[in-house]
Motif scaffolding. Sequence first.
Motif, short mmCIF file in Angstrom:
data_model
loop_
_atom_site.label_atom_id
_atom_site.label_comp_id
_atom_site.label_asym_id
_atom_site.label_seq_id
_atom_site.Cartn_x
_atom_site.Cartn_y
_atom_site.Cartn_z
N ARG A 139 68.85 -19.97 25.04
CA ARG A 139 69.08 -21.41 24.83
C ARG A 139 70.27 -21.65 23.90
N LYS A 143 73.20 -23.90 25.15
CA LYS A 143 73.25 -25.24 24.57
C LYS A 143 74.31 -25.41 23.50
N GLU A 243 68.59 -30.19 31.26
CA GLU A 243 69.62 -30.99 30.59
C GLU A 243 70.06 -32.18 31.45
N SER A 269 71.16 -32.69 25.66
CA SER A 269 71.50 -32.17 24.33
C SER A 269 72.67 -32.92 23.70
#
Length: 337
Positions: A139, A143, A243, A269
């Motif tokens: 992640r 991200k 996302e 995000s």
Amino acid sequence: MLVIRPITEADLPALLQCAEESGHGFTSLPVNEEILNNKIAHSIESFAKEVTKPGPEGYLMVAEDTETGEVAGTTAIEAAIGLDTPFYTYHLSTVVHSSRRLNVHNVVKVLTFGNDYTGVSELCTLFLRPEWRHGSNGRLLSKCRFLMMAEHSERFDKTVIAEMRGVSDEEGNSPFWQWLKEHFFSIDFTLADYLTGIGKKGFIADLMPKLPIYVNLLSDEAQAVIGEVHEKTRPALRLLEQEGFTCRGYVDIFDAGPTVECDVRNIESVRHSQSCTVSIGEPGNGRDCLVSNVSFDNFRAVAAKVRFENDEQVVVVSAEVAEALQVKNGDQVRLIA
């Protein structure tokens, strides 16, 4: 702890190792030392460049283990694709052939060759080495790019895409490419994939069929993999779908893997990231977050426990995290839970 940072010239051996481990179909990491060295040089130049709108910049980063110094993986963003070399895709759409006189109505799928994504930003080169595929590492690697986009939006296009690796076997054989090879090309998928990775795309325009291809004319094996992802790519696809990324019918011209896209303003995000002031201390039983500094040329991002204070305007981070992010008391950071 893994920290994401811009790649340097010293990371060439590690990047080459990632390229070798990534396997067939990973176009953005060709096993070619000269090409990888050029990618590093281009990234260093891009990070140092003053930018007011996206251009041909490429931002390549690595995940470094702060204890051992070992590189665990790579991740990257292309600011605007297709400006220097064409970015080709197939678009899967539906056409109808009907005749009222004969009472015939046929709905068929077609693949149309084009470069509709010219100028958009691309998430690419996401690879985490097997021994680090646990916890929040994956992640973080994915991200952290959204934290960068949220903080430095002027460097990226409003549309962001990601090409997902399509179906191929351990030897690099792609059912979709096999059909194309038999009818239009005379080279193996691994060679075509490699030539694309090193920027030699001229053969695509020369040999790729320009007219739409009727999907029902393809082999059953080729039809079955259109829009499907490689088993090793499914976790990355799930992260992007969470996302807000979706496929609008665009697929890769070699292995037919899906291309997913999202408006940068709608990326979860990006929308939910927040800017906070740093306070170095003991976060205790804080919240798990992904945190980045707000520098661009010296970008850093980590996964860590943090504690919020003053209505979430202040975030308490440990001295270790502050050192990894290269921040001090009073500095700003951007984070997502």
